[in-house]
Motif scaffolding. Structure first.
Motif, PDB file in Angstrom:
ATOM      1  N   ASP A 222       0.643  -1.192   0.150  1.00  0.00           N
ATOM      2  CA  ASP A 222      -0.026  -0.145  -0.050  1.00  0.00           C
ATOM      3  C   ASP A 222       0.915   1.451  -0.004  1.00  0.00           C
ATOM      4  N   ALA A 223       0.360   2.444  -0.234  1.00  0.00           N
ATOM      5  CA  ALA A 223       1.075   3.635  -0.281  1.00  0.00           C
ATOM      6  C   ALA A 223       1.067   4.216   1.230  1.00  0.00           C
ATOM      7  N   VAL A 224       2.241   3.500   1.891  1.00  0.00           N
ATOM      8  CA  VAL A 224       2.398   4.090   3.351  1.00  0.00           C
ATOM      9  C   VAL A 224       4.126   4.424   3.023  1.00  0.00           C
ATOM     10  N   THR A 225       4.659   5.174   4.124  1.00  0.00           N
ATOM     11  CA  THR A 225       5.976   5.702   4.077  1.00  0.00           C
ATOM     12  C   THR A 225       6.723   4.446   4.529  1.00  0.00           C
ATOM     13  N   ARG A 226       8.024   4.439   3.928  1.00  0.00           N
ATOM     14  CA  ARG A 226       8.987   3.176   4.351  1.00  0.00           C
ATOM     15  C   ARG A 226      10.145   3.819   5.066  1.00  0.00           C
ATOM     16  N   ARG A 227      10.786   3.031   5.563  1.00  0.00           N
ATOM     17  CA  ARG A 227      11.885   3.659   6.543  1.00  0.00           C
ATOM     18  C   ARG A 227      13.125   4.174   5.750  1.00  0.00           C
ATOM     19  N   SER A 228      13.265   3.719   4.442  1.00  0.00           N
ATOM     20  CA  SER A 228      14.721   4.398   3.711  1.00  0.00           C
ATOM     21  C   SER A 228      14.247   5.770   3.339  1.00  0.00           C
ATOM     22  N   VAL A 229      12.745   6.200   3.042  1.00  0.00           N
ATOM     23  CA  VAL A 229      12.325   7.420   2.392  1.00  0.00           C
ATOM     24  C   VAL A 229      11.462   8.308   3.572  1.00  0.00           C
ATOM     25  N   PRO A 230      12.249   8.653   4.550  1.00  0.00           N
ATOM     26  CA  PRO A 230      11.922   9.279   5.764  1.00  0.00           C
ATOM     27  C   PRO A 230      11.163  10.636   5.306  1.00  0.00           C
ATOM     28  N   GLN A 231      11.616  11.408   4.173  1.00  0.00           N
ATOM     29  CA  GLN A 231      10.919  12.482   3.719  1.00  0.00           C
ATOM     30  C   GLN A 231       9.651  12.341   2.900  1.00  0.00           C
ATOM     31  N   GLY A 232       9.257  11.001   3.004  1.00  0.00           N
ATOM     32  CA  GLY A 232       7.908  10.388   2.117  1.00  0.00           C
ATOM     33  C   GLY A 232       6.851  10.880   3.100  1.00  0.00           C
ATOM     34  N   ARG A 233       6.985  11.331   4.334  1.00  0.00           N
ATOM     35  CA  ARG A 233       6.040  11.777   5.240  1.00  0.00           C
ATOM     36  C   ARG A 233       5.523  13.108   4.947  1.00  0.00           C
ATOM     37  N   HIS A 234       6.566  13.952   4.313  1.00  0.00           N
ATOM     38  CA  HIS A 234       6.332  15.371   3.933  1.00  0.00           C
ATOM     39  C   HIS A 234       5.781  15.674   2.611  1.00  0.00           C
ATOM     40  N   ALA A 235       5.222  16.991   2.731  1.00  0.00           N
ATOM     41  CA  ALA A 235       4.803  17.693   1.417  1.00  0.00           C
ATOM     42  C   ALA A 235       5.703  17.478   0.062  1.00  0.00           C
ATOM     43  N   HIS A 236       5.392  16.920  -0.796  1.00  0.00           N
ATOM     44  CA  HIS A 236       6.018  16.839  -1.902  1.00  0.00           C
ATOM     45  C   HIS A 236       5.266  17.267  -3.287  1.00  0.00           C
ATOM     46  N   VAL A 237       5.905  17.929  -4.016  1.00  0.00           N
ATOM     47  CA  VAL A 237       5.319  18.483  -5.370  1.00  0.00           C
ATOM     48  C   VAL A 237       6.310  17.537  -6.449  1.00  0.00           C
TER      49      VAL A 237
END
Length: 455
Positions: free
Chosen positions: A43-58
């Motif tokens: 599913d579309a959940v944050t994973r450990r190696s991409v901590p920035q995935g929790r933040h706003a992205h454009v």
């Protein structure tokens, strides 16, 4: 197209850079294997190696166009999963003391979380490219060096052979250090010290937020370079990110976080936070430097190995350029492989020169914005001060001139080069429009402006 001749490739890392690299290489080799140390979620959940995935992205417009071309049907699938179609006219942008006049790019862009984008791209890659496989929970220990070239990788005692290995593990890659120990020169590094810190909270999105406007960006470098952004994502949510430079760290306690948002020049983000249902705690991240490895200057590098993505250029994330810059590098790689083949000793030099041209524009845009803050130090591109003085006028002109605002938006989305804002006709338009900006103030010495970098 060049004959494949049974060639194989390994891509280390299954983030956005690794996935688009695998997609490009799949047209030039018989088999591409992507190796990822994390367990990849379904599913579309944050994973450990991409901590920035929790933040706003454009995802900038140029990155979206490349992804849409490589993965037919991607945009429709993202919309079905809840991604929000976003017209540039829906963007509220407060910069240089006033709001930009609304302008458009001529097409819709997509707003979604980083995990949704990565998950959807990975699924379409595996569905559409039968010669690509992704193996997760497999950490690469080291490169296999034989006869002066890289012949593959080792993972927990297992050898994986390939004609080409592409490292997409990010700014902290370990493999250049291994090559340095083996006698290959390490690339020069340009560093800009910014000490970016930001905090993010996800909240419930309501139809009446911002009077229905889809996104908002504000900045105020004149009062410490505080920045805020609020982007709509799937699940009826806003991802709200506020940040600053040089040690001004957003707090993680709710009331203080809202106070930080209230200090921005527009109250819009703070007003939404005050009434919205919080879905997550405030999550923080810090990045001390922007960093560019000058791989194009290497005199000697082993055939069979390349780095791509943040390993080449890692930018202040508040400028949103990382995913699109990686996609542009992947396109450059495809062109270099088409010319030389995956195993050619000439591939690395050609690709690194192409990649340098790709990253030079976002590097200069981000550096110019960061050096508008006098506390920033490091590798300052020549002419930055002069360019920033002109950009002060450009941002003022964006308050009243649709053509200037549209072209500035195109430059920021990497659809046009910064020089397009400096043609004689555009300079005249900028100077005339800047005089009409509501943000101009009078001082005893005459007209003055408040300096603003690109957000």
């Amino acid at each position: 197209m060049r004959e494949r001749n049974g060639a194989t490739a390994i891509v280390i890392g299954a983030g956005i850079a690794g996935l688009v690299t695998a997609r490009v290489l799949s047209e030039h080799v018989d088999r591409v294997t992507v190796l990822e140390r994390d367990r990849l979620p379904q599913d579309a959940v944050t994973r450990r190696s991409v901590p920035q995935g929790r933040h706003a992205h454009v995802l900038l417009a140029t990155g979206q166009q490349l992804l849409a071309g490589w993965f037919p049907g991607l945009i429709d699938e993202l919309v079905r999963a809840g991604a929000v179609p976003l017209d540039a006219k829906d963007l509220v942008w407060h910069q240089a003391g006033a709001h930009r006049i609304r302008s458009d790019l001529g097409f819709l862009t997509m707003s979604m979380s980083r995990p949704l984008l990565e998950c959807t791209v990975r699924e379409r890659l595996l569905r559409q490219r039968s010669n690509v496989s992704v193996t997760d929970e497999t950490a690469v220990d080291r490169l296999i060096l034989e006869g002066g070239r890289v012949a593959g990788v080792r993972t927990d005692g297992t050898e994986h052979r390939a004609d080409l290995v592409v490292d997409c593990t990010g700014r902290n890659t370990r493999f250049l250090d291994q090559l340095a120990r083996a006698g290959f020169p390490a690339p020069e590094v340009s560093t800009i010290r910014i000490d970016t810190a930001y905090g993010t909270r996800t909240v419930r999105r309501r139809p009446d937020d911002l009077d229905g406007t889809l996104a908002l960006v504000v900045d105020d470098p004149a009062r410490g370079h505080r920045v805020g952004m609020m982007v709509p994502v799937e699940g009826g949510r806003w991802i709200v990110t506020v940040g600053s430079l040089h040690g001004d760290v957003p707090p993680t306690e709710s009331a203080e976080y809202e106070d930080f948002a209230r200090s921005l020049p527009s109250p819009a983000i703070a007003d939404v936070l005050a009434r919205a249902e919080a879905l997550t705690p405030v999550l923080s991240h810090r990045m001390p430097t922007s960093r560019r490895r000058r791989v194009e200057r290497l005199e000697r590098t082993p055939p069979g190995f390349l780095v791509l993505g943040d390993a080449i250029c890692s930018l202040n994330p508040l400028h949103w350029q990382g995913m699109s810059a990686a996609a542009l590098q992947a396109r450059a790689l495809g062109r270099a492989v088409e010319r030389h083949g995956p195993a050619s000793p000439a591939l690395a030099r050609d690709f690194y020169r192409r990649a340098a041209r790709v990253v030079d524009v976002p590097w200069r845009i981000a550096a110019g914005a960061d050096f508008a803050d006098p506390r920033t130090s490091g590798s300052k591109p020549p002419g930055t001060g002069l360019v920033n003085r002109y950009l002060d006028k450009v941002f003022l002109a964006c308050h009243t001139s649709v053509p200037v605002a549209r072209q500035t938006l195109r430059v920021q989305n990497l659809l046009a080069r910064p020089q397009s804002l400096m043609t004689p006709a555009m300079v005249i338009r900028v100077l005339l429009a800047a005089r009409r900006s509501p943000a101009r103030v009078e001082t005893p010495a005459g007209p003055a402006v408040r300096r603003r970098p690109v957000a």
